[in-house]
Design an enzyme around this catalytic site. Structure first.
Site, short mmCIF file in Angstrom:
data_model
loop_
_atom_site.label_atom_id
_atom_site.label_comp_id
_atom_site.label_asym_id
_atom_site.label_seq_id
_atom_site.Cartn_x
_atom_site.Cartn_y
_atom_site.Cartn_z
CB ILE A 271 -92.81 31.50 -52.04
CG1 ILE A 271 -93.52 31.59 -50.69
CG2 ILE A 271 -92.88 32.85 -52.75
CD1 ILE A 271 -92.85 32.50 -49.70
CB CYS A 272 -89.82 28.99 -55.82
SG CYS A 272 -88.61 29.98 -54.92
CB THR A 273 -94.18 25.84 -56.40
OG1 THR A 273 -93.04 25.01 -56.14
CG2 THR A 273 -95.19 25.06 -57.22
#
Length: 174
Positions: A43-45
């Site tokens: 999700i952070c990517t």
């Protein structure tokens, strides 16, 4: 941190080792500061890549994108190089800035406390400490103006909405 409050000033190293202060960043125009829990997580990517992909739009509106996490500088550097980010990733390894912005997740267990709980037979103590370390901050984005006033806050664990909402707000202002 609420809309209308003044964002606390801070100075942190970015992924290349350069020191960045919020007052210097905001002097050049609005800053879109997004907190992400862990570099290279799915999700952070997606969140950071969405900010990268909309870079031209942010530049047209004079806004700078800044990512910040509790990851080490080396981990952020690898993340930035791997994904070709054209904006700084700041390392808040002790979580002090996240604490100031009100996005640090509560209940961090210190290493000493985890060991003490393990000695007492609490089998989930180490796992709980690891999860809290991995999810050390709440995924949050702040749009901050030249005077360090918070103009918009996006709070969502859905990473793809942060850049879009910040960009929509900046378009609305212009």
């Amino acid at each position: 941190m609420r809309i209308g409050t003044t964002a606390p000033d801070f100075e942190l190293a970015d992924h290349s080792g350069e020191r960045r202060a919020l007052t210097e960043l905001t002097a050049a125009g609005p800053v879109v500061l997004f907190f992400y829990p862990a570099a290279n997580s799915p999700i952070c990517t997606a969140q950071a890549c969405h900010f990268r992909d909309l870079g031209t739009e942010f530049e047209r509106l004079g806004a700078q994108r800044i990512g910040i996490s509790t990851d080490t500088r080396d981990r952020n550097q690898h993340f930035a190089l791997q994904r070709a980010f054209d904006f700084p990733l700041l390392s808040d390894s002790d979580g002090a800035v996240a604490e100031q912005f009100g996005v640090r997740r509560g209940g961090w267990l210190t290493r000493k406390r985890r060991l003490r709980e393990l000695e007492r037979g609490h089998s989930t103590a180490a796992r709980r400490g690891l999860v809290r370390q991995l999810l050390s901050v709440k995924r949050t984005t702040f749009v901050i103006d030249r005077h360090r006033v918070v103009r918009m806050v996006v709070r969502s664990e859905r990473g793809h909405v942060h850049a879009t909402k910040a960009l929509d707000y900046l378009r609305y202002l212009s």
